[in-house]
Design a protein around this motif. Structure first.
Motif, mmCIF file in Angstrom:
data_model
loop_
_atom_site.group_PDB
_atom_site.id
_atom_site.type_symbol
_atom_site.label_atom_id
_atom_site.label_comp_id
_atom_site.label_asym_id
_atom_site.label_seq_id
_atom_site.Cartn_x
_atom_site.Cartn_y
_atom_site.Cartn_z
ATOM 1 N N ALA A 50 0.837 -1.205 0.000
ATOM 2 C CA ALA A 50 0.000 0.000 0.000
ATOM 3 C C ALA A 50 0.870 1.253 0.000
ATOM 4 C CB ALA A 50 -0.953 -0.001 1.195
ATOM 5 N N SER A 51 2.005 1.199 0.690
ATOM 6 C CA SER A 51 2.908 2.360 0.685
ATOM 7 C C SER A 51 3.531 2.565 -0.694
ATOM 8 C CB SER A 51 3.999 2.224 1.757
ATOM 9 O OG SER A 51 5.024 1.334 1.360
ATOM 10 N N ALA A 154 -0.702 -1.415 9.451
ATOM 11 C CA ALA A 154 -0.176 -0.078 9.756
ATOM 12 C C ALA A 154 1.341 -0.121 9.922
ATOM 13 C CB ALA A 154 -0.845 0.483 11.010
ATOM 14 N N ALA A 155 1.836 -1.183 10.559
ATOM 15 C CA ALA A 155 3.289 -1.333 10.703
ATOM 16 C C ALA A 155 3.946 -1.472 9.331
ATOM 17 C CB ALA A 155 3.607 -2.539 11.578
ATOM 18 N N VAL A 162 8.938 4.739 5.862
ATOM 19 C CA VAL A 162 10.234 5.050 6.474
ATOM 20 C C VAL A 162 11.363 4.517 5.596
ATOM 21 C CG1 VAL A 162 11.731 4.532 8.443
ATOM 22 C CG2 VAL A 162 9.367 5.239 8.827
ATOM 23 N N ALA A 163 11.223 3.290 5.129
ATOM 24 C CA ALA A 163 12.273 2.703 4.290
ATOM 25 C C ALA A 163 12.484 3.519 3.021
ATOM 26 C CB ALA A 163 11.916 1.259 3.940
ATOM 27 N N ARG A 164 11.400 3.927 2.387
ATOM 28 C CA ARG A 164 11.518 4.708 1.152
ATOM 29 C C ARG A 164 12.190 6.049 1.424
ATOM 30 N NH1 ARG A 164 9.621 4.033 -3.408
ATOM 31 N NH2 ARG A 164 7.838 2.769 -2.889
ATOM 32 N N ARG A 165 11.775 6.708 2.491
ATOM 33 C CA ARG A 165 12.338 8.037 2.790
ATOM 34 C C ARG A 165 13.788 7.970 3.223
ATOM 35 N NH1 ARG A 165 8.445 12.539 4.763
ATOM 36 N NH2 ARG A 165 10.426 13.523 4.401
ATOM 37 N N ALA A 171 15.476 -0.334 -0.495
ATOM 38 C CA ALA A 171 14.988 -0.874 0.775
ATOM 39 C C ALA A 171 13.620 -1.511 0.601
ATOM 40 C CB ALA A 171 14.929 0.228 1.826
ATOM 41 N N ILE A 172 12.755 -0.875 -0.171
ATOM 42 C CA ILE A 172 11.422 -1.436 -0.425
ATOM 43 C C ILE A 172 11.568 -2.767 -1.164
ATOM 44 C CG2 ILE A 172 9.258 -1.117 -1.694
ATOM 45 C CD1 ILE A 172 9.425 0.695 0.710
ATOM 46 N N ARG A 173 12.426 -2.793 -2.156
ATOM 47 C CA ARG A 173 12.629 -4.028 -2.919
ATOM 48 C C ARG A 173 13.203 -5.132 -2.030
ATOM 49 N NH1 ARG A 173 12.205 -3.115 -8.554
ATOM 50 N NH2 ARG A 173 11.893 -0.906 -8.981
#
Length: 190
Positions: A50-51, A154-155, A162-165, A171-173
């Protein structure tokens, strides 16, 4: 070792928890999603995906997880009604692997299509929760697993943001790869 590497390693360690699929069925509904790696990773994965989707479609941040919750209730209702869903465990493991792949590949489906994907997966997760419910206290059990699902989604959403920023798309991958690896562990353990 730079800060990005440390954060990435921490994320991978979090994803490498041991496989404990469906141990002890006489527990609270809240505890149930935390005791099976398959449910845990799927629900975190829905939040992380979702993020990813919310980068282009901000409403996906709540529409995709809300769809998962609603369809999980449909699956639970089927289980409590005695309806048999074939291949439930296979569908649950597939949901983890597919969600991991969607995250890893940064697939950005239109919101309606993403809602359909997670909705299908959620039916099987809800069904599994229902058929593993204790014989009494079904209402509290359902509320418990819904609350746990909201918390895990939510976590996942927060971890994704947070990982993307802080670390970027890599990090997302990596998180998607960890979800897929967890799905493989569950498949091997079963």
């Amino acid at each position: 070792m730079n800060t990005r590497s440390i954060h990435l390693a921490a994320l991978l360690v979090l994803g490498a928890t041991p496989a404990v699929a469906h141990s002890g069925h006489e527990m609270s509904g809240f505890a149930h999603p935390f005791t099976g790696l398959d449910h845990l990773l799927a629900m975190l994965g829905v939040g992380v995906w979702a993020s990813v989707l919310a980068v282009k479609r901000p409403a996906a941040a709540y529409l995709v997880p809300a769809t998962f919750l609603a369809m999980m209730l449909v699956g639970a209702a089927a289980g409590f009604a005695g309806i048999k869903l074939p291949l439930t465990e296979a569908a649950i493991v597939a949901s983890v692997v597919i969600l991991g792949g969607l995250i890893m590949a940064a697939v950005r489906l239109p919101s309606a299509a993403a809602m359909g994907v997670v909705g299908l997966f959620a039916v099987f997760h809800g069904y599994a929760h229902a058929i593993e419910a204790p014989s009494s206290g079904a209402g509290l059990y359902i509320l418990g697993f819904l609350a746990a699902t909201v918390l895990l989604q939510a976590a996942g959403l927060g971890l994704g943001w947070v990982a993307r920023r802080s670390l970027g798309d890599l990090a997302i991958r990596a998180m998607g790869g960890a979800v897929m690896a967890g799905g493989a562990l569950v498949l091997i353990a079963n």
